[in-house]
Design a protein around this motif. Sequence first.
Motif, PDB file in Angstrom:
ATOM      1  N   MET B   1       0.653  -1.180  -0.138  1.00 38.94           N
ATOM      2  CA  MET B   1      -0.195  -0.055   0.067  1.00 38.94           C
ATOM      3  C   MET B   1       0.834   1.374   0.048  1.00 38.94           C
ATOM      4  N   THR B   2       0.459   2.229  -0.846  1.00 38.55           N
ATOM      5  CA  THR B   2       1.414   3.438  -0.912  1.00 38.55           C
ATOM      6  C   THR B   2       0.460   4.525  -0.658  1.00 38.55           C
ATOM      7  N   ARG B   3       0.590   5.363   0.157  1.00 39.57           N
ATOM      8  CA  ARG B   3      -0.207   6.452   0.733  1.00 39.57           C
ATOM      9  C   ARG B   3      -0.238   7.814  -0.382  1.00 39.57           C
ATOM     10  N   ILE B   4      -1.325   8.022  -0.725  1.00 44.81           N
ATOM     11  CA  ILE B   4      -1.333   9.376  -1.616  1.00 44.81           C
ATOM     12  C   ILE B   4      -1.320  10.677  -0.760  1.00 44.81           C
ATOM     13  N   ILE B   5      -0.038  11.462  -1.159  1.00 47.29           N
ATOM     14  CA  ILE B   5      -0.075  12.738  -0.437  1.00 47.29           C
ATOM     15  C   ILE B   5      -0.993  14.049  -0.894  1.00 47.29           C
ATOM     16  N   GLU B   6      -1.176  13.928  -2.335  1.00 42.44           N
ATOM     17  CA  GLU B   6      -1.929  14.945  -2.984  1.00 42.44           C
ATOM     18  C   GLU B   6      -2.283  14.421  -4.484  1.00 42.44           C
ATOM     19  N   ARG B   7      -3.270  14.606  -4.739  1.00 44.77           N
ATOM     20  CA  ARG B   7      -3.806  14.562  -6.161  1.00 44.77           C
ATOM     21  C   ARG B   7      -4.591  15.826  -6.664  1.00 44.77           C
ATOM     22  N   ARG B   8      -4.103  16.327  -7.696  1.00 45.37           N
ATOM     23  CA  ARG B   8      -4.770  17.656  -8.315  1.00 45.37           C
ATOM     24  C   ARG B   8      -4.972  17.519  -9.672  1.00 45.37           C
ATOM     25  N   GLU B   9      -6.164  18.092 -10.158  1.00 38.62           N
ATOM     26  CA  GLU B   9      -6.426  18.131 -11.460  1.00 38.62           C
ATOM     27  C   GLU B   9      -5.658  19.486 -12.085  1.00 38.62           C
ATOM     28  N   VAL B  10      -4.641  19.338 -12.769  1.00 45.42           N
ATOM     29  CA  VAL B  10      -3.854  20.572 -13.477  1.00 45.42           C
ATOM     30  C   VAL B  10      -4.261  21.035 -14.711  1.00 45.42           C
ATOM     31  N   ALA B  11      -5.012  20.374 -15.351  1.00 50.95           N
ATOM     32  CA  ALA B  11      -5.737  20.806 -16.430  1.00 50.95           C
ATOM     33  C   ALA B  11      -6.695  19.802 -16.685  1.00 50.95           C
ATOM     34  N   PRO B  12      -7.955  20.102 -17.556  1.00 51.25           N
ATOM     35  CA  PRO B  12      -8.949  19.154 -17.548  1.00 51.25           C
ATOM     36  C   PRO B  12      -8.383  17.798 -18.156  1.00 51.25           C
ATOM     37  N   ASN B  13      -8.704  16.897 -17.275  1.00 48.99           N
ATOM     38  CA  ASN B  13      -8.270  15.236 -17.329  1.00 48.99           C
ATOM     39  C   ASN B  13      -6.598  15.219 -17.153  1.00 48.99           C
ATOM     40  N   VAL B  14      -6.108  16.016 -16.682  1.00 50.43           N
ATOM     41  CA  VAL B  14      -4.799  15.764 -16.554  1.00 50.43           C
ATOM     42  C   VAL B  14      -4.367  15.997 -14.869  1.00 50.43           C
TER      43      VAL B  14
END
Lengths: 467, 282
Positions: B1-14
């Motif tokens: 298991m690997t923890r997610i520190i951050e996820r952000r949509e930086v452009a539509p679909n990216v």
Amino acid sequence: MDEQKPKRHPRQKMPEQHPKVRARNFDEVPLGYDKETARREAERCLQCKKPLCMSGCPVNVKIPEFLKLVKDGDWAGAARKIKETNALPSVCGRVCPQESQCEGQCVLGKKGEPVAIGRLERFCADYERNEKLVRLPEKAKPTGKKVAVVGSGPAGLTVAGDLILLGYEVTIFEALHKPGGVLVYGIPEFRLPKAIVDAEVKYLRDLGVKLALNTVVGRTRGLRELMERDGFDAVFIAVGAGLPHFMRIPGENLCGVFSSNEYLTRANLLRSYLFPIYDTPPPRGRNVAVVGGGNVAMDCVRSALRLGAENAYLVYRRSRTEMPARAEEIHHGEEEGVQFHLLTAPVEVLGDENGWVRGLKCVRMELGEPDESGRRRPMPVKGSEYVLDLDAVVIAIGAAANPLLTSTVPELKLNEKGYIETDERGRTSVPGVYAGGDIVTGQATVILAMGAGRQAALAMHEDLTKK
Amino acid sequence: MTRIIERREVAPNVHRLIVEAPQIAEKVRPGQFVIVMPDEEGERVPISVAEWDAKAGSIVLFFLEVGVSTMKLARKEKGEDLYAVVGPLGRPATIGKFGTVVLGGGCYGIGAITAIAKAMKEAGNRVIAISEGRSRYLLYNQDTLRRFVDECLEATTDGSAGKKGKVQDVLRDFAKREKVDMAYFVGCTFMMMRCAETAKELGIKTLVALNSLMLDGTGMCGVCRVSVGGKTRFACVDGPEFDGHDVDWLELFQRKAIFVRDEVTAYQFHACRALRRHEGGD
Ligand SMILES: Cc1cc2nc3c(=O)[nH]c(=O)nc-3n(C[C@H](O)[C@H](O)[C@H](O)COP(=O)(O)OP(=O)(O)OC[C@H]3O[C@@H](n4cnc5c(N)ncnc54)[C@H](O)[C@@H]3O)c2cc1C
Ligand SMILES: Cc1cc2nc3c(=O)[nH]c(=O)nc-3n(C[C@H](O)[C@H](O)[C@H](O)COP(=O)(O)OP(=O)(O)OC[C@H]3O[C@@H](n4cnc5c(N)ncnc54)[C@H](O)[C@@H]3O)c2cc1C
Ligand code: SF4
Ligand code: SF4
Ligand code: FES
């Protein structure tokens, strides 16, 4: 007492799923003995004073002793007897080529049929596990030493199991996301249910073995680093022979040509037979040819049927007697409708305008003089070419040593084919580094990999206690 | 298991994803990738490592949401776990002092090329980054790239930013004003192929980071095989970087499409499921 007199009844059959039904599902084919059948089969053993069967078993399972316990109804006791020399009987009972090992040597086989040692081994181990009678053995006093095992196939699991009992701290490093090596990514569910492998791994975990999955040694962690930074006193390398061979014939990169590893990894490890519940797409084909004649080829061609093939062909360049696959698998494949094209070699994979396989050009072979392996060398028959119409081809002609790890340790001595050189106890050219299983011998068998593991575990113990 | 520190949509679909992976962060070199499994039922998806912080023990990935696996990744939030992250895999990129190096990125490559940009600059090159997107709002990561490169050029299909056109059009213009010693392209296959063709015309040595199908990423399955210079190579262990002028692009396109029908099925299957769950029906 009539206890000594063996019973003269025939070898007991093991119930199986009907071929028509099982050829379309991934459930296990043989259903296993029940207690009564197991007892009746064990009664056939002559309890030989010089049991030839044992000499046929690479790890010398105490066959007559365990058979006697089965006859007496002490199934869990029998399982424990087997485990004195074989840590994975529920696996070996299913996948050992018994006809050329233990059963091949049994005296009863000279005139009639040998005792079904493999089936009984399987029965005892299943009984012990299903009835929750598996006991965790006492561990020796901690030695304070740490051992790293690289690869979680049968060789690695054996070393881990042996050394944890001898008081070592053991960590297994595995590149894939599931432990078990070929037992999980190669051998299909219908031959070896993954729940069994999971149970064996859980047993090791319960004993205290640590598992570091998703760790590619040579990439995520260096071998030297394990010893110098992480403080492991010794390392056992059991990375298997996982590099697929291709045939180097035209058309091998066409869409629809799979290596056996890709084919089986999709189906087994990534469970694509349960697609789309599992996301990995299955390697489909309506007309599928598998090239090869060993266990791997049989597993692929029988998987092809289960993945929906209408025609599943096995293309093998020698004759049936030379096929290295287990007799039972060939027999099962035949019953399920596999079409054998024996004495046939592929020449070219033919493709359509979109780059997809449309056929396999084959040539018939005849057997000539024996070659260095003692088997008669197949020679092409001129003008006998024909084309099999196909949409998938699986290449199952063997595997080679994967250099991923070994290439990062230049001081590790390899042979000309890239396999690790060891002494008979598994010691490599690098002090503190041991190796065993397919990465030493080339693709062999589960039981040989386990045997190598046991030898190496003893050598490691010896060397580490000397220090 | 690997923890997610951050996820952000930086452009539509990216999306830009930061995960906790100390061992990988310590070892990874520019050009290497990881294999990610979003969950236990998931595929093993290769994704390039764009940035990392060995001290913090984290790595940064950019991905484009195109199918079921990347959809699953896009639904993950900070604090959740990924089932598996394995790596670093593949050979590191060829980094050296070449002179003037042009980097071209499209789709996920605009993010993924960051590591190579940084390393090329540190090696003493003059580095030009060219990013392409259909429109201005699809260009992302430019501020980061600007920190590492000498010039950050843009191309958009609609002309809303930079040059109207593609990476190869900007490259052509640039080559008129300056000598280019090396080009490096990361992005979708079509873009890399077109760019490699232009670079060849211009006589520029070209490297590309191929994105064939993969399973294990360790040389075990052979699904990633590509023909380069007439030889079969495994992209996961012999690559992913190859000489862009030697790649058999047609074969790569065909092989990438082997499972297209199933990929669509999987996407629809999961999209329906996710929708039902969203509506409280599952
Ligand atoms: C399809 C198939 C069917 C078979 N059928 C039979 C059969 O019926 N009977 C039989 O006796 N034998 C059979 N065999 C052969 C048998 O499975 C092998 O001989 C045996 O598994 C070898 O065991 P091993 O421990 O050496 O390696 P493996 O089982 O190959 O395990 C090696 C493990 O090491 C891991 N690994 C590799 N590199 C690294 C790394 N760098 N870092 C960390 N981990 C790594 C791999 O992922 C793998 O899990 C079959 C083999 C195949 C492929
Ligand atoms: C070494 C390597 C590094 C990679 N690095 C990255 C990375 O950093 N970021 C990233 O996003 N991807 C990267 N990829 C590609 C990525 O692995 C695939 O896009 C991914 O497998 C998609 O999985 P999926 O299930 O979401 O889509 P799939 O179901 O596999 O694909 C859905 C459909 O989209 C198409 N498709 C796939 N990719 C693209 C694309 N880029 N543009 C347009 N259509 C596409 C497919 O052909 C298919 O028809 C890399 C691949 C490799 C081999
Ligand atoms: S381990 Fe294999 S060879 Fe040995 S007795 Fe059991 S089935 Fe036979
Ligand atoms: S050789 Fe056969 S009969 Fe003799 S002990 Fe072994 S299993 Fe029994
Ligand atoms: S991904 Fe399996 S060999 Fe490259």
